[in-house]
Scaffold this active site. Structure first.
Site: not given
Length: 277
Positions: A83-84, A177, A205-206, A227-228, A230
């Site tokens: 990721d990223h 994010h 994302h976020g 995408n998860v 946090t």
């Protein structure tokens, strides 16, 4: 069970108009939590390892090999995703290690540079059978440099996908994010417009900042990969904090890390039923 591929999980979700969850792991306990949650919910999942997590460990291989072992021993299909990644060398390392997909993030570069470098990475990854995700339009909150008000333009997204050959596209539609509250307002009309314009699955994302109903609406509007990170970290950390506060003399890491793992597994299972239906 052998490792699933990201392409297989995303393509089936895309064709059926449902979501597929991609959850970030930071250490062995979080990988185990995601796998346990997937088994509890009876849903497939993508385990993501970010470039930031790699930096924390000083290299990709140790956590990647642990994730491969956990995923291979699971009763549910689990795929591994980088990721990223901004480091092209790390992309190659991930594919060498057995990751079936990577997210190459050149979104901070000018559009032309983003396009050129992403296309080159996509060609190299495709030659080795790996699925490639890219990002267009800055998603807020990443490293404090993205502008939350930026949105992805549907026509530009279509041109970017056609020029780069990427397999999935992360788009900016109102999420950010690292949000610890779940009150982000997504632009569902924009999601639908991008979905009509782009012929590959879209990635949100976020997603930790989006409510359950917001996630369902985003998927209905056209999002596929959710995408998860946090939100799961919150569950893990809260359980660790509660355990240590309840017993200030506790020194056995298994006790508090185990509590965090169990809490994250429960939230993983819950979110999987929201995202995958």
């Amino acid at each position: 069970m052998t490792l699933a591929t990201t392409a297989s999980l995303i393509s089936s979700a895309y064709e059926e108009g449902r979501g597929v969850a991609a959850f970030n792991a930071i250490n062995l306990e979080t990988v185990e939590a995601i796998a346990t949650g997937a088994e509890t919910a009876n849903r497939p999942v993508i385990v993501q390892i970010s470039e930031n997590a790699v930096r924390y460990h000083g290299g990709l291989a140790p956590l990647a090999q642990a994730a491969i072992a956990v995923a291979s021993g699971s009763t549910m299909p689990i795929a591994l995703h980088l990721d990223h990644a901004t480091d092209e060398r790390m992309v190659g390392i991930a594919v060498d290690l057995g990751f079936s997909s990577v997210m190459y993030d050149a979104s901070q570069l000018p559009y032309g540079d983003n396009l050129t470098r992403t296309a080159a990475v996509a060609r190299r990854c495709h030659d080795r059978g790996a699925h490639v995700e890219a990002e267009l339009g800055e998603v807020g909150g990443k490293n404090g440099v993205h502008t939350p008000g930026v949105r992805t333009d549907p026509a530009e997204a279509a041109a970017f996908v056609a020029s780069t050959g990427v397999d999935a596209l992360a788009v900016a539609v109102g999420s950010s994010h690292k949000m610890t509250t779940r009150d982000a307002a997504l632009d569902e009309a924009l999601i639908a417009a991008i979905r009509r314009a782009v012929d590959v699955p879209l990635v949100l994302h976020g997603s930790s900042g989006v409510s359950d109903d917001g996630l369902r609406a985003a998927i209905a509007a056209g999002m596929t990969k959710i995408n998860v990170a946090t939100q799961l970290n919150k569950a893990f950390t809260a359980a660790v904090r509660d355990t240590l506060e309840a017993d200030p003399a506790l020194v056995d890491q298994r006790r508090y890390l185990g509590a965090g793992r169990d809490a994250m597994a429960a939230e993983t299972a819950r979110l999987l039923t929201v995202i995958s239906g």
